[in-house]
Write a protein that holds these residues in place. Structure first.
Motif, PDB file in Angstrom:
ATOM      1  N   MET A  65       0.816  -1.216   0.000  1.00 37.06           N
ATOM      2  CA  MET A  65       0.000   0.000   0.000  1.00 37.06           C
ATOM      3  C   MET A  65       0.847   1.263   0.000  1.00 37.06           C
ATOM      4  SD  MET A  65      -3.078  -0.934  -0.269  1.00 37.06           S
ATOM      5  CE  MET A  65      -3.827   0.673   0.034  1.00 37.06           C
ATOM      6  N   VAL A  66       2.028   1.209   0.623  1.00 43.16           N
ATOM      7  CA  VAL A  66       2.862   2.417   0.711  1.00 43.16           C
ATOM      8  C   VAL A  66       3.360   2.853  -0.672  1.00 43.16           C
ATOM      9  CG1 VAL A  66       4.945   3.420   1.708  1.00 43.16           C
ATOM     10  CG2 VAL A  66       3.499   1.891   3.078  1.00 43.16           C
ATOM     11  N   PRO A  67       4.107   1.998  -1.403  1.00 42.66           N
ATOM     12  CA  PRO A  67       4.535   2.437  -2.739  1.00 42.66           C
ATOM     13  C   PRO A  67       3.356   2.637  -3.685  1.00 42.66           C
ATOM     14  CG  PRO A  67       5.024   0.113  -2.423  1.00 42.66           C
ATOM     15  CD  PRO A  67       4.612   0.642  -1.093  1.00 42.66           C
ATOM     16  N   MET A  68       2.271   1.881  -3.492  1.00 36.16           N
ATOM     17  CA  MET A  68       1.119   2.037  -4.365  1.00 36.16           C
ATOM     18  C   MET A  68       0.508   3.439  -4.244  1.00 36.16           C
ATOM     19  SD  MET A  68      -2.335  -0.326  -4.547  1.00 36.16           S
ATOM     20  CE  MET A  68      -1.354  -1.841  -4.531  1.00 36.16           C
ATOM     21  N   MET A  69       0.317   3.907  -3.012  1.00 34.46           N
ATOM     22  CA  MET A  69      -0.273   5.233  -2.812  1.00 34.46           C
ATOM     23  C   MET A  69       0.672   6.327  -3.294  1.00 34.46           C
ATOM     24  SD  MET A  69      -3.230   4.578  -1.759  1.00 34.46           S
ATOM     25  CE  MET A  69      -3.722   6.274  -1.461  1.00 34.46           C
ATOM     26  N   ILE A  70       1.979   6.163  -3.040  1.00 33.30           N
ATOM     27  CA  ILE A  70       2.945   7.161  -3.507  1.00 33.30           C
ATOM     28  C   ILE A  70       2.918   7.254  -5.032  1.00 33.30           C
ATOM     29  CG2 ILE A  70       5.401   7.714  -3.668  1.00 33.30           C
ATOM     30  CD1 ILE A  70       5.760   6.484  -0.900  1.00 33.30           C
TER      31      ILE A  70
END
Length: 279
Positions: A183-188
């Motif tokens: 979720m972290v790299p996806m949202m960024i």
């Protein structure tokens, strides 16, 4: 007394990597269709498209509204969501259940294992892109002026984002942790691609930096494909350069995506873990 010698046992013919990739791709396709979480990843870009449909709209270029550009930008989110989410989740689960280790011990090359997964992600990304383009046409009556550029953007995004998903697997212990870590790299990457925030609102320096992210070029190419305008430097000075001129303007974005694919591919080959992580 005559003697006969037994014929030596025949060795099994080796299977080439291309044939192994094709076989694994068929298996990946079947598993993808049966995997409920994969369908959730396919539905998320459609959700973002419906959100973009409700945004305020005003003409940006002749015959092209800001709503159309926002909807086009969501096409760049397909690879981010499906590639990062699905690849990290599935390969982490297979690593922990020793499926990947058994494949490697049996002699299946890395290229076939990674290629099968990537091929399925590319296939479903293109199918979702076709569905989203149909929905955009149904709501706004607009079709992409350069469908080939749109296809290239979706395919390259799926390739690079699948590699990002594969890089997440060495950092987590199980599939549940992979979903959270993704979720972290996806949202960024979604923010950087202009899905939530139009890149035209950013200062020039910030926009130039964000355009070096792996997800931003695909959204820029999708918007250029739909509008026919050179939007790679922003909307303010955008021009309609024609077919060849539009591709010439897109070359830096294509180069950025190819560079990311090469770098990410080397990192996956170097750091990917085939054995389960020890507690």
């Amino acid at each position: 007394m005559s003697t006969t010698t037994a014929a030596p046992p025949r060795s099994r013919p080796s299977i080439g990597w291309a044939r192994q990739t094709l076989r694994l791709t068929r298996t990946e396709f079947t598993l993808f269709v049966r995997y409920k979480t994969a369908w959730m990843f396919l539905a998320l870009p459609l959700f973002l498209l419906f959100v973009a449909m409700g945004l305020p709209s005003e003409d940006v270029f002749p015959g092209v509204s800001s709503s159309t550009l926002s909807m086009a930008a969501t096409l760049g989110s397909i690879g981010v969501i499906v590639g990062v989410g699905h690849a990290s989740n599935v390969f982490t689960a297979r690593r922990e259940s020793l499926v990947l280790k058994r494949l490697r011990v049996s002699g299946v090359p890395q290229l076939a294992i990674f290629g099968a997964l990537t091929g399925v992600v590319v296939l479903f990304s293109v199918l979702v892109a076709v569905l989203m383009a149909a929905l955009i046409f149904a709501t706004s009556g607009v079709l992409p002026r350069d469908p080939l550029m749109l296809l290239v953007a979706v395919v390259l995004s799926a390739l690079s984002m699948t590699l990002v998903g594969l890089l997440i697997t060495p950092t987590v212990r199980n599939a549940e942790a992979a979903q959270m870590a993704a979720m972290v790299p996806m949202m960024i990457l979604l923010f950087a691609s202009g899905v939530f925030l139009p890149m035209d609102l950013l200062p020039d320096t910030a926009r130039q930096v964000v355009q070096l992210f792996p997800a931003t070029p695909s959204s820029d190419m999708a918007q250029a494909a739909y509008s026919g305008y050179d939007v790679f430097g922003g909307y303010a000075d955008a021009e309609e350069p024609g077919y060849l001129g539009l591709w010439a303007a897109a070359l830096p974005s294509v180069g950025v995506m190819f560079a990311w694919i090469a770098v990410l591919g080397l990192l996956v080959r170097r750091y990917f873990r085939w054995d389960p992580r020890q507690p």
